[in-house]
Structures are given as structure tokens and as C-alpha cells.
Design an enzyme around this catalytic site. Structure first.
Site, PDB file in Angstrom:
ATOM      1  N   MET A 241     -12.141   4.409  -0.099  1.00 28.97           N
ATOM      2  CA  MET A 241     -12.971   4.470   1.001  1.00 28.97           C
ATOM      3  C   MET A 241     -13.152   6.391   0.718  1.00 28.97           C
ATOM      4  SD  MET A 241      -9.269   3.652   3.432  1.00 28.97           S
ATOM      5  CE  MET A 241      -8.670   3.588   2.142  1.00 28.97           C
TER       6      MET A 241
ATOM      7  N   SER B 183       1.168  -1.257   0.337  1.00 29.93           N
ATOM      8  CA  SER B 183      -0.169  -0.110   0.029  1.00 29.93           C
ATOM      9  C   SER B 183       0.662   1.157   0.239  1.00 29.93           C
ATOM     10  CB  SER B 183      -0.867   0.055   1.085  1.00 29.93           C
ATOM     11  OG  SER B 183      -1.511   0.738   1.193  1.00 29.93           O
TER      12      SER B 183
ATOM     13  N   MET C 216     -11.752  -5.708   5.132  1.00 29.83           N
ATOM     14  CA  MET C 216     -10.306  -4.793   6.208  1.00 29.83           C
ATOM     15  C   MET C 216     -10.542  -5.354   7.351  1.00 29.83           C
ATOM     16  SD  MET C 216     -10.039  -2.053   4.105  1.00 29.83           S
ATOM     17  CE  MET C 216      -9.133  -1.267   5.634  1.00 29.83           C
TER      18      MET C 216
ATOM     19  N   HIS D 280      -1.671  -1.687  -3.621  1.00 30.15           N
ATOM     20  CA  HIS D 280      -2.759  -1.044  -3.409  1.00 30.15           C
ATOM     21  C   HIS D 280      -2.379   0.860  -3.498  1.00 30.15           C
ATOM     22  CE1 HIS D 280      -5.871  -1.831  -0.773  1.00 30.15           C
ATOM     23  NE2 HIS D 280      -5.330  -1.025  -0.247  1.00 30.15           N
TER      24      HIS D 280
ATOM     25  N   MET E 101      -8.875   8.292  -0.606  1.00 29.08           N
ATOM     26  CA  MET E 101      -9.658   9.300   0.746  1.00 29.08           C
ATOM     27  C   MET E 101      -9.938  10.145   0.248  1.00 29.08           C
ATOM     28  SD  MET E 101      -7.879   7.014   4.279  1.00 29.08           S
ATOM     29  CE  MET E 101      -6.853   6.169   4.037  1.00 29.08           C
TER      30      MET E 101
ATOM     31  N   HIS F  21      -8.447   1.597  -4.271  1.00 27.78           N
ATOM     32  CA  HIS F  21      -8.991   1.051  -2.691  1.00 27.78           C
ATOM     33  C   HIS F  21     -10.288   2.207  -2.274  1.00 27.78           C
ATOM     34  CE1 HIS F  21      -9.341   0.218   2.018  1.00 27.78           C
ATOM     35  NE2 HIS F  21     -10.912   0.232   1.699  1.00 27.78           N
TER      36      HIS F  21
ATOM     37  N   ASP G  62      -4.624   4.523  -2.128  1.00 34.31           N
ATOM     38  CA  ASP G  62      -6.000   4.257  -0.941  1.00 34.31           C
ATOM     39  C   ASP G  62      -6.826   5.258  -1.060  1.00 34.31           C
ATOM     40  OD1 ASP G  62      -5.989   1.590   0.482  1.00 34.31           O
ATOM     41  OD2 ASP G  62      -3.721   2.335   0.949  1.00 34.31           O
TER      42      ASP G  62
ATOM     43  N   ASP H 265      -6.879  -6.272   4.518  1.00 36.01           N
ATOM     44  CA  ASP H 265      -6.016  -4.808   4.599  1.00 36.01           C
ATOM     45  C   ASP H 265      -6.228  -4.566   6.488  1.00 36.01           C
ATOM     46  OD1 ASP H 265      -5.225  -2.350   3.889  1.00 36.01           O
ATOM     47  OD2 ASP H 265      -7.198  -2.361   2.628  1.00 36.01           O
TER      48      ASP H 265
HETATM   49  C1  DX5 Z   1      -5.828   2.019   5.803  1.00 35.89           C
HETATM   50  C2  DX5 Z   1      -5.829   1.177   4.326  1.00 35.89           C
HETATM   51  C3  DX5 Z   1      -4.426   0.221   3.976  1.00 35.89           C
HETATM   52  C4  DX5 Z   1      -3.789   1.080   4.758  1.00 35.89           C
HETATM   53  C5  DX5 Z   1      -3.000  -0.305   5.295  1.00 35.89           C
HETATM   54  O1  DX5 Z   1      -7.539   2.689   5.543  1.00 35.89           O
HETATM   55  O2  DX5 Z   1      -6.465   1.087   3.202  1.00 35.89           O
HETATM   56  O3  DX5 Z   1      -4.453   0.221   2.656  1.00 35.89           O
HETATM   57  O4  DX5 Z   1      -2.689   1.496   3.811  1.00 35.89           O
HETATM   58  O5  DX5 Z   1      -1.849   0.039   6.000  1.00 35.89           O
HETATM   59  P1  DX5 Z   1      -0.815  -1.295   7.020  1.00 35.89           P
HETATM   60  O6  DX5 Z   1      -0.756  -1.889   6.374  1.00 35.89           O
HETATM   61  O7  DX5 Z   1       0.052  -0.258   7.621  1.00 35.89           O
HETATM   62  O8  DX5 Z   1      -2.055  -1.389   8.093  1.00 35.89           O
HETATM   63 ZN    ZN Z   2      -6.544   0.024   1.800  1.00 33.66          ZN
END
Ligand code: DX5
Ligand code: ZN
Length: 229
Positions: A71, A13, A140, A36, A40, A69, A38, A178
Site C-alpha cells: 500500500m 495478516s 479490498m 500476508h 504501508m 501487499h 502489509d 482482504d
Molecule cells: C488493511 C490490510 C489488511 C489487514 C486486514 O489495509 O490490508 O491486510 O491486516 O485486517 P483484518 O483482517 O483485521 O480486517
Molecule cells: Zn493487506
């Protein structure tokens, strides 16, 4: 439970990478199966990261398939363009829409693989029926929003349940996990039948991110090998 034919997949990620050098950070994990990303929006989750223009730039900067991903609120409106742009997976949250099937169909029509993400306390049952519309289920294992949080183990029951349905031939989704995946937690997730492991801080916080990817893959592979029968 059978081990995954392709072996465990690792998706670093970039949330834990250096955002000013994303092309280099992608190159630093060249052995990864997916990258990956993210997305947001500061509404669905309290944090704000990046959006479509940066994903479009990343697509030009790496050959690793991009695993988006989302969010975000209103995936109906915002998810399909990521598929149109060329993202491999476009995963949105079940909690963010009343019509996940329509969003999945739009993503697939735009040429992407559709993923459904569920938060740690979201029950699987209401979504089991629609999983055939999806390529990936993202379980998650932390509350979405931030990297570096502690792994929530009870979510593995959901992974186990879906993986059994896949092994029984009733579903074809990949199970992705994740949040909080690291050298200590990856084996328990692999034993639960997870196919793809997202890791942010465990990869980009390591001195050698590429070596961390291979170590996670090896640990997951060894832990799931004995699932074969
Ligand atoms: C959190 C993200 C994850 C995040 C995971 O909301 O969706 O993808 O990057 O980070 P780690 O592996 O550090 O928990
Ligand atoms: Zn993620």
C-alpha cells in the site's frame, strides 16, 4: 461456479501480530497457505508499517510463502525488489500507478507472482483487460490502512465477476479478499468465488491462531463446496 481445485487458501495478516516477535508469529500459523505482509508508506495510506529489510528477515525466518501487499506510492520503483528478495506474491495498488502492466511485468521478471489490488470503490472494468498480466486480484473489502475494520459486502460483486471469467477459461487469476474477514463473513466471500482469504484480527486476535486458520478454511470450504456442479 466450480470450487477451487486446491481448496480455499488462508493468508493470515501479520498486521495484527506482535511486530517484536514476527518469527514466532509466523510459526504460530504454520498451516497457513501464505503469510500476508502489509507494507504501508504513510503516503498511499495514512498508516506506516514495515518495508523491505523486515520482509527480507521474515523470508529467512519462515517457509510460508510471503504475500506482500504494497500500500505504497510509486510501485514502479519499490515493488520489484520484493520479488527479487524472494516474496512469493507482490501485490500493488491499481490506484497507485498509471502503468500497472509495466509493474506486473517487472515483478514477474524478478521471479515473483504479480498481484493487482483494488480499493472498495475502485471499479473493476478498467482493469479487466489487463488481468491476464496478473496472478492475483486482491479485492479490498475495507479501506486500506488498518486492521479490524468492518467488512464491505458490495465488493463481492467484483469477486463474483472475475471468478466467472476464470471459470469460463478467460482468465487465470486467483481472487484474494482482504479486510474484515472473520468467522461471520468468510462464508459469503467463499460463496462469491474467492480463492484466498486474508485475515488479520480474526487470526492473531484469537487465542489459538492456528485453530482460527483451520476454522476459516473449513467454513470457506463448506460454503464453496456447493458451488461445484
Ligand atoms: C488493511 C490490510 C489488511 C489487514 C486486514 O489495509 O490490508 O491486510 O491486516 O485486517 P483484518 O483482517 O483485521 O480486517
Ligand atoms: Zn493487506
Amino acid at each position: 461456479m466450480a470450487a477451487h481445485p486446491r481448496g480455499p487458501m488462508i493468508a493470515p495478516s501479520i498486521l495484527s501480530a506482535d511486530f517484536a516477535h514476527l518469527a514466532d508469529e509466523a510459526a504460530a500459523v504454520g498451516g497457513a497457505d501464505w503469510l500476508h505482509v502489509d507494507v504501508m508508506d504513510a503516503h498511499f495510506v495514512p498508516n506506516l508499517t514495515l518495508g523491505l529489510p523486515i520482509v527480507e528477515s521474515l523470508l529467512k525466518a519462515t517457509t510460508i510463502p510471503i504475500d506482500c501487499h504494497l500500500m505504497i506510492e510509486n510501485p514502479e520503483r519499490w515493488a520489484p525488489p520484493y520479488a527479487e528478495a524472494g516474496a512469493h506474491n507482490v501485490t500493488f495498488h491499481a490506484e497507485a500507478t498509471d502503468n500497472p502492466v509495466a509493474v506486473a511485468r517487472d515483478i514477474r521478471a524478478a521471479g515473483g507472482k504479480a498481484g493487482l489490488a483494488i480499493k472498495p470503490n475502485t471499479q473493476l472494468d478498467p482493469y479487466l483487460e489487463i488481468l491476464r498480466e496478473f496472478d492475483t486480484l486482491l479485492v479490498m473489502s475495507v479501506e486500506p490502512g488498518f486492521g479490524g475494520q468492518k467488512f464491505i459486502a458490495h465488493v463481492l460483486d467484483k469477486a463474483r465477476r472475475v471468478r466467472k471469467l476464470v471459470d469460463a477459461g478467460e482468465l487465470t487469476v486467483l481472487v484474494e479478499i482482504d479486510g474484515g474477514i472473520n468467522m461471520e463473513t468468510v462464508e459469503s466471500a467463499a460463496e462469491a468465488g474467492v480463492d484466498c482469504f486474508v485475515a488479520g484480527s480474526a487470526v492473531y486476535g484469537a487465542d489459538d491462531p492456528a485453530a482460527a486458520v483451520e476454522k476459516l478454511r473449513a467454513l470457506a470450504g463448506a460454503a464453496s463446496a456447493h458451488l461445484e456442479h
